[in-house]
Design an enzyme around this catalytic site. Sequence first.
Site: not given
Lengths: 340, 321
Positions: A128, A60
Amino acid sequence: MEAKTIVQALRQALTEEMKKDERVVLLGEDIGIFNGAYRVTEGLLDAFGEDRVRDTPISEAAIVGAAVGAALAGLRPVVEIQFNDFITCAMDQVCNQAAKIRLMMGGQVSVPLVIRSPVGATGRAAQHSQSLEAWFMHTPGLKVVLPSTPYDAKGLLKTAIRDDNPVLFFEHKLLYGATSPGGKLSTSAAELDEVFEPAPEKEYYLPFGVADLKREGKDVTIVATGCMVHKSIKAAKILKSEGIDIEIVDPRTLVPLDIETIINSVEKTGRLVIVSEDVTTCGVASEIAAVVADKALFCLDAPVKRVCVPDTPIPFAPNNENRVIPQVEHIISAIRSVMS
Amino acid sequence: MAQNLNEDTLLEMYEKMLLIRKFEEKLYFLFLTRVMPGSMHQCNGQEACAVGVCANLVKNDYITSTHRGHGHCLAKGADVKAVMAEMFGKKTGLCKGMGGSMHIADFSVGMLGANGIVAAGIPQAAGAAWACRYLKNDHIAVAFFGDGAANEGVFHEGLNLAAVWKLPVVFVCENNLYGLSTHYRKVTAVENIAARAAAYNMPGTIVDGMDVLAVYETAREAVARARNGGGPTLLECKTYRYMGHSRFEKPSYRTQEEVEEWKQKDPIPAFAGRLKEEFMVSKEAITAIERKVDEEIENAVKYAEAGPDPEPDDYKQYIYA
C-alpha cells in the site's frame, strides 16, 4: 471557496466537469456513501446520484475493463483505484487494452478514461506504499500525471477528464490534506510551504507537458515530482544559508514530459539531481537522466544524481520506511555531492 | 421454431455463414502461399454461433470479440473488402493496417474489437452495456469468448459486475472444447460453462452451436431480456473448430476421427438442406448466394492486394488522440 488541499481541489475539478458534461461518470471501490478512501468523492453521490457515482465490487480488472468499454461506447469514465498498488490487478485492461486500442484500431476510436489513484508511503507496508508511475511511463498510449499542489491538481485533473486518451492520474497521500479514515497521518498546507498553492474556485485547465518552476536558482537543478517537490523545497531552504542556489523543476506530467524546461534549467545550472519516490532501477529519474545525457551532456559540470527509493519493497517498521523513502537529508547529501 | 423468420433473414444468415467460411478458407490459402503476413486464428466450424447471435442485433449494438474474431466481425456487418485489406496489413484495412487479424474492429458497425488477450472483452462488453443504459439509447452489448476464457478472472469479475448492475449484455461462450491444445474438461471444474451463470444469478443456457437456427432462437431470448431491462444472460454454444488453434500447428491433441465426426454436423450444408426442405428455398437461390459470396471474396482479395501499404511512420499518428 478556494481549495487549500488537494482533496478539495480534486473534488472541485470532478464537480465542475460532471456539471459540464453528463458523460463524465465515476466508478470505484467505496466512492459513494463512504466518499472514497481519501474522501475525494465526498458529497458527489448526493450531488450526482448513483447513476454517475458508482460503487463497484472489489474487481479492479472489471472496473477498468468496464470503464474501457464505457469509454468506447461514449462515456468519459473517471475510475478511482483505492491504492495504486491495486492497479496490478487491472494491468491487462490498463496496458494491453486502454493504452493500445487506439493504435490497434487504426485511430477509429480513442479511449477517454482517467484512472485516479493514490501513491506514496505512509506507514502501510509494501503493498500500500508504492509509487508506480514509471511502469505506466513505459507503456506508450497512456499519459501520466503527478501533481504536487492543489492548484496543479485541479487544473490537471480537469485537463485529464477532457483528454481523449487514457490518463493515469496519481495523487500523493501526504499531499491530500485530509486524513484517511482510521489513518494516523495528515498533512495540511500549513505544514508544507509557499509553493503548495491553493486552487481558485474559478475554472481553469493546465496543459499537459508543461513543467512548472517551483523555485528559481542558478547552481543546481532539482527535478522533483509529487511529495518530493516539497522535500526539495525544504532542502533548498536549508542550503540557501550555505549559499547554494537551487532551482526546482516540477514536470507535473511525466507523459508527456516537458524535456525543454528540464534541459533549459540544466543548461543554466550545469548540475542535476532528480528526486522521485519510485524505485531507482528503470524509474522516473533514470529516464530523465537518460534524456539529459542525450541532449545536454556537455552542459553538465557534475555527474547526475538520482534520489529515489532503493530497489526494495517498502518495509513496515517506521525507521526502515524512513530510511528507504527519499528524505530531505538524502536530497541535501546529493546536492552537496554534485557541488563538491 | 423460426416461424418469426422471413426468407430474407434466413438467406442472410446462410450468406453470412458461407461468407465467413469462404473468407477463412481463402485466408488459409493466402497464408500457405505466404502472400499474407502474420498469423491467424480460424473459426471454421463455429460460424453458426457468430451468425445466429448477430442476426438478433442491430447496427448500433456492440460486440466484443476474441483472437478468433473474423467471423464475429463479418457477422456484425463489417465490410469484407476492408476486413481483407486489414489481413494484408494495408492502409485500406479497417484498422489502417495497425491491428491485423487479431485486432480487427469496425466501430461503424459496433464491433469493438477482436482481442489478443483471452477474456479481455468480457468486462468491456459490460462497460459498453452500462454506457448504453446510461445514455438510454436502447442498445445492448454482446461479449463473445471461448471456453478457455471462462477460467480467466475477468470472466468472473465481469459477469458479477454485469449481474449486480443488471446490465443489458449477453455473454456468449463458444465452447469449442479446446483452449489451444487443452481439452476444457481437464481444466474446467464444470461440464457446462453455462452452469456458472447460477453463481452470478443470471440465466445460463446451452445451445447446439452447430445449428444456426437454434443459436438464433436462444440468443433472441437473451437479447430481448437484455433490451427489456432483464439483465445479462450466459449463453453457451457447444461447437468445434476444424482448424488448429492458429497457423502451422500439429494436431497432436485430438484425433482426425474426432474432427471428422464434428464435420458431420457442419452448420453450413445442414442449414442449406433445411432451407430447401423446411423453408422451400429454391436450389437456384442457394446457388446464387454461393456465387455472390465467391465473387465478394475475390473482389475483396483484389481490393486488398491493390491497396497501398501504410507509410512506415503511419503508426505515429495513432498512438495518441
